[in-house]
Design a protein around this motif. Structure first.
Motif, PDB file in Angstrom:
ATOM      1  N   THR A  23      -3.304   0.245   3.330  1.00  0.00           N
ATOM      2  CA  THR A  23      -4.127  -1.122   2.999  1.00  0.00           C
ATOM      3  C   THR A  23      -3.379  -2.275   3.764  1.00  0.00           C
ATOM      4  OG1 THR A  23      -2.644  -1.519   1.033  1.00  0.00           O
ATOM      5  CG2 THR A  23      -4.630  -0.529   0.473  1.00  0.00           C
ATOM      6  N   GLU A  24      -4.148  -3.238   3.839  1.00  0.00           N
ATOM      7  CA  GLU A  24      -3.609  -4.643   4.459  1.00  0.00           C
ATOM      8  C   GLU A  24      -2.158  -5.099   3.679  1.00  0.00           C
ATOM      9  OE1 GLU A  24      -4.758  -8.919   6.177  1.00  0.00           O
ATOM     10  OE2 GLU A  24      -6.353  -7.606   5.227  1.00  0.00           O
ATOM     11  N   ARG A  60       1.527   0.126   3.994  1.00  0.00           N
ATOM     12  CA  ARG A  60       0.825  -1.029   4.580  1.00  0.00           C
ATOM     13  C   ARG A  60       0.111  -0.496   6.102  1.00  0.00           C
ATOM     14  NH1 ARG A  60       4.353  -6.423   5.804  1.00  0.00           N
ATOM     15  NH2 ARG A  60       4.817  -5.374   7.525  1.00  0.00           N
ATOM     16  N   GLN A  61      -0.855  -0.857   6.443  1.00  0.00           N
ATOM     17  CA  GLN A  61      -1.697  -0.281   7.534  1.00  0.00           C
ATOM     18  C   GLN A  61      -1.037  -0.444   8.985  1.00  0.00           C
ATOM     19  OE1 GLN A  61      -5.502  -1.907   6.851  1.00  0.00           O
ATOM     20  NE2 GLN A  61      -5.104  -3.879   7.985  1.00  0.00           N
ATOM     21  N   ASP A  62       0.114  -1.413   8.957  1.00  0.00           N
ATOM     22  CA  ASP A  62       0.541  -1.593  10.329  1.00  0.00           C
ATOM     23  C   ASP A  62       1.762  -0.359  10.587  1.00  0.00           C
ATOM     24  OD1 ASP A  62       2.681  -2.280   8.688  1.00  0.00           O
ATOM     25  OD2 ASP A  62       3.234  -4.126   9.458  1.00  0.00           O
TER      26      ASP A  62
END
Length: 273
Positions: free
Chosen positions: A64-65, A149-151
């Motif tokens: 997720t962001e 977290r998507q990063d």
């Protein structure tokens, strides 16, 4: 967290990184391939200091962001695998959720300067219910899942783990599930070179995860410098859950608790504390 017992009545739970297999692999006629991993998962709960009051799980299958935690009282299952036998889409794991724990997780993260939110509708993906059907088959321990977290920043996920470490003293088991080898294009193909790459990366990972805290975290942050790193993980979402467990470890020493070769590829699991 209202549902957990006072910390003084329990030993501290570890933080762990365990394999979750390939799709619903443990519930298919797939002779011998996944037997050792299944045996490890079935015996896992017996290695814990006591039965956990809750399970906080980070899977390689939810990004997720903003870090997000499940907050459903009765989480449904997400059959996020494709092309498997029909019966694998009827598997059940009716573990309860724990909205109070979800609220506490968000508070711990926010107090550490990390944005976090909850999702009352999101269920549990197969990176959770497939291994838990073996490790915690009674489905009587509340389960809360935390996203990546998507990063996929390793340093960030180590910091998130640090923020969540106090839960271990409240008899919450922090379980990260993924795969220490995750190149699907190579996984099903026998090839001496890729098998050797897997051994080289696995050897590095075993050493890195068992270093003292500062050295361990530095090594994991720079995991791309490991031998054949991008061969083993073309995309690192199945490795990143390990970073959360390592962050939650604090000064606790890592140890390898699972070691296997599946379809020629070396795999590992780790425990901290």
């Amino acid at each position: 967290m209202s549902s957990t017992s006072p910390a003084t009545t329990h030993k501290r739970q570890p933080a762990v990184f365990i394999p979750h297999g390939g799709g619903p692999c443990f519930f298919m006629d797939w002779p011998d391939v996944w037997d050792k991993m299944a045996e490890f998962l079935r015996g896992f709960s017996h290695t814990l200091p006591q039965k956990p009051d809750a399970l906080l799980v980070v899977s390689g299958h939810w990004e997720t962001e903003t870090l997000t935690v499940t907050a459903s009282e009765k989480p449904e299952l997400i059959y996020d695998y494709h092309g498997f036998p029909e019966h694998t889409y009827s598997l059940r794991y009716p573990a309860p959720g724990n909205p109070a724990l979800a609220t506490q997780i968000c508070s711990l993260l926010k107090n550490a300067g990390i944005s976090a939110t909850s999702d009352p509708d999101r269920g549990l993906d197969h990176g959770v219910f497939i291994p838990f059907m073996l490790a915690f088959p009674d489905a009587d321990i509340p389960v809360v899942e935390l996203s990546l977290r998507q990063d996929l920043d390793p340093a960030f996920h180590i910091q998130a783990g640090k923020a969540l470490a106090p839960l271990r003293d409240q008899n919450v088991l922090i379980v990260s599930t993924g795969m220490s080898y995750h190149n699907l294009r190579h996984f099903m193909t026998a090839n001496p070179k890729t098998d050797q790459d897997a051994v080289a990366f696995d050897t590095w990972l075993d050493k890195a995860a068992c270093l003292p805290e500062a050295e361990r975290n530095n090594a994991l942050i720079h995991w791309e410098e490991a031998p054949a790193a991008r061969v083993i993980h073309p995309r690192e979402e199945h490795l990143l859950p390990l970073m959360v467990a390592a962050g939650a470890a604090g000064a606790d020493q890592g140890e390898r608790i699972y070691s296997d070769t599946v379809l020629g590829k070396a795999l590992s699991g780790f425990r901290f504390g």
